[in-house]
Design an enzyme around this catalytic site. Structure first.
Site, PDB file in Angstrom:
ATOM      1  N   SER A  16      -5.387   4.667   0.816  1.00 40.47           N
ATOM      2  CA  SER A  16      -4.094   5.235   1.194  1.00 40.47           C
ATOM      3  C   SER A  16      -3.119   4.649   2.096  1.00 40.47           C
ATOM      4  CB  SER A  16      -4.779   6.486   2.539  1.00 40.47           C
ATOM      5  OG  SER A  16      -4.813   6.099   3.667  1.00 40.47           O
ATOM      6  N   VAL A  17      -1.962   5.170   2.316  1.00 37.80           N
ATOM      7  CA  VAL A  17      -0.861   4.519   3.038  1.00 37.80           C
ATOM      8  C   VAL A  17      -1.681   4.086   4.456  1.00 37.80           C
ATOM      9  CG1 VAL A  17       0.002   6.593   4.026  1.00 37.80           C
ATOM     10  CG2 VAL A  17       1.470   4.693   3.914  1.00 37.80           C
ATOM     11  N   LYS A  18      -2.542   4.943   5.041  1.00 36.48           N
ATOM     12  CA  LYS A  18      -2.951   4.612   6.367  1.00 36.48           C
ATOM     13  C   LYS A  18      -3.704   3.555   6.595  1.00 36.48           C
ATOM     14  CE  LYS A  18      -1.715   8.726   7.865  1.00 36.48           C
ATOM     15  NZ  LYS A  18      -0.821   9.268   8.687  1.00 36.48           N
ATOM     16  N   ASP A  19      -4.139   2.743   5.573  1.00 35.02           N
ATOM     17  CA  ASP A  19      -4.585   1.417   5.773  1.00 35.02           C
ATOM     18  C   ASP A  19      -3.774   0.228   6.525  1.00 35.02           C
ATOM     19  OD1 ASP A  19      -6.677   2.157   4.267  1.00 35.02           O
ATOM     20  OD2 ASP A  19      -6.497   0.806   2.640  1.00 35.02           O
ATOM     21  N   ALA A  41      -3.524   1.334  10.330  1.00 36.46           N
ATOM     22  CA  ALA A  41      -4.759   1.007  10.939  1.00 36.46           C
ATOM     23  C   ALA A  41      -4.778  -0.404  11.561  1.00 36.46           C
ATOM     24  CB  ALA A  41      -5.836   1.473   9.750  1.00 36.46           C
TER      25      ALA A  41
END
Length: 453
Positions: free
Chosen positions: A42-45, A48
């Site tokens: 996901s883009v959230k890596d 994070a």
């Protein structure tokens, strides 16, 4: 030799893929930034790592500490990868509407998962916002990430995602379309792109039950707009500090059904197996088609992987239960396709009422046909059963034949919806459909209502 020193070095540089089939009615080049290619899918890596980097740098996160965050699943996965590589513990607080796959994946990478109810106010002590804050206060040597208000979230996309888009499109990008949740992606990308070219338009995809669209257009935070919705990863019942409304040119809202249907269509028609918010994004882009011209380069961002929604959007039964599956229901056999392979639950005239009650409970049903050696001779309905119980508390030990109602009408498998609807009324709660193999199945009010699109 070329290799990454650890999994975190593989984050970013995700591909830009042309959408060919779903966007035929759009007279522009449509490209998808497919973020599922990140190691956490996901883009959230991206954010994070950035949020943890910045927290380590200023001392908010200390060696051996515990990271605590409220997440819809994807941010938790990104945080888990960093926690593993750098030796932190992780507690993820997640709402109960998120897919089971997301919860299982978080546990698989070592996170402790705390599940909270969805249908509560953000200020409610049971909400995942409140529980996250409380755990951070109670846990020694911990750091509460707060992706909604953490400026490192948007900064990650300003420093990484946006420059990639600019380079990959050779500076020709004219529109950026993306689902909005925490606001980090849309705000960070918008700030960079508009600095490069003020004419770039940025559109946010919102969902019904969320406050973003109306607030952007009117400045009014309307609590009446807030209600539970199915779409995951976008929309909010709060205004995160990371949503910079001044950088966003507009919002369009997408229904839960459209988001789910287009998630499946992306897999079937483009071969792109992505998540629920991607379906919302591509449908939202189609709703915005009048804003695009032939020479435009439109980029839509797909947040995460379809693997996290196998039990939901990619499950026919789940879709059918919510009326999301585009199936034409015209005759009796169409109404029972979900349970046609299951045996018909029946009771016999000489069985006790307690046996019928036990079957109603076990199978979670409301009506049961009654049979004897000659065939169908009666029916048991939970409403009539309750009324009989009020009149006689000893009813459980009586035989079924003493309280049963009239037998349900029997129709052919080819009976029309109109014919079935006329037979189901306040005096008759169900009909039986006779199948080609001579067996019978039951059609209830619930089956008919569930077929309504």
């Amino acid at each position: 030799m070329k290799y990454a020193k650890n999994i975190l070095e593989t984050i970013g540089n995700t591909p830009l893929v042309k959408i060919n089939n779903l966007t035929k009615e759009i007279d522009a080049l449509v490209l998808a930034k497919v973020e599922t290619f990140n190691p956490g899918n996901s883009v959230k890596d991206r954010m994070a790592v950035k949020m943890i980097d910045d927290a380590e740098a200023d001392g908010r996160l200390k060696p051996g500490g515990t990271i605590i965050e409220g997440t819809s699943g994807n941010t938790g996965m990104g945080l888990a990868l960093v926690a593993i590589v750098r030796g932190y513990k992780l507690i993820c607080v997640i709402s109960d509407k998120q897919s089971k796959e997301k919860m299982d994946i978080l546990r698989a990478v070592g996170a402790r998962v705390v599940v909270c109810p969805t249908d509560v106010e953000p200020s409610d002590p049971r909400s995942y916002y409140s529980v996250s804050k409380r755990l951070a206060e109670e846990t020694e040597n911990s750091w509460y990430v707060n992706q909604y208000d953490n400026p490192s979230n948007a900064l990650a996309h300003y420093e990484q995602t946006a420059p990639e888009l600019w380079e990959q499109t050779d500076g020709k990008i004219t529109h950026f379309v993306v689902g909005v949740g925490t606001g980090g992606t849309i705000s960070g990308v918008a700030k960079y792109l508009k600095a490069k070219n003020p004419n770039v338009k940025v559109w946010g995809i919102d969902t019904y039950g969320s406050v973003f669209k109306k607030y952007h257009e009117t400045g009014i935070f309307d609590e009446n707009e807030i209600y539970s919705y199915i779409t995951e990863g976008i929309g909010e019942d709060i205004l995160p500090k990371n949503v910079d409304f001044s950088l966003i040119d507009g919002f369009t809202k997408v229904t839960d059904k459209d988001a789910a249907v287009y998630t499946r269509r992306l897999a079937l028609e483009e071969g792109i197996f992505v998540g629920n918010s991607a379906g919302a994004a591509i449908k939202g882009l189609l709703q915005l088609k009048d804003n695009f011209k032939p020479d435009d380069v439109v980029v839509v961002l797909f947040h995460d992987s379809g693997s996290r929604y196998v039990g939901k959007m990619f499950n026919d039964d789940w879709m059918r239960e919510r009326g999301f599956l585009e199936e034409e229901v015209t005759k009796a056999v169409d109404l029972i396709k979900d349970h046609q392979d299951k045996p018909l639950v029946i009771v016999r005239t000489e069985e006790l009422v307690s046996h019928a009650i036990e079957r109603l409970k076990r199978y979670k049903i409301s009506q049961i046909p009654v049979i004897d050696t000659t065939g169908f001779v009666g029916s048991i309905d939970e409403t009539d059963l309750f009324r009989s119980y009020v009149e006689d508390k000893n009813i459980a030990d009586k035989p079924i034949k003493d309280i049963m109602g009239k037998p349900y009408p029997i129709v052919k498998a080819t009976a029309s919806m109109e014919e079935i609807s006329k037979l189901i009324n306040k005096d008759n709660q169900a009909v039986l459909v006779e199948l080609e193999n001579g067996k019978h199945h039951i059609i209830t009010k619930h089956d008919v209502i569930s077929s309504i699109k």
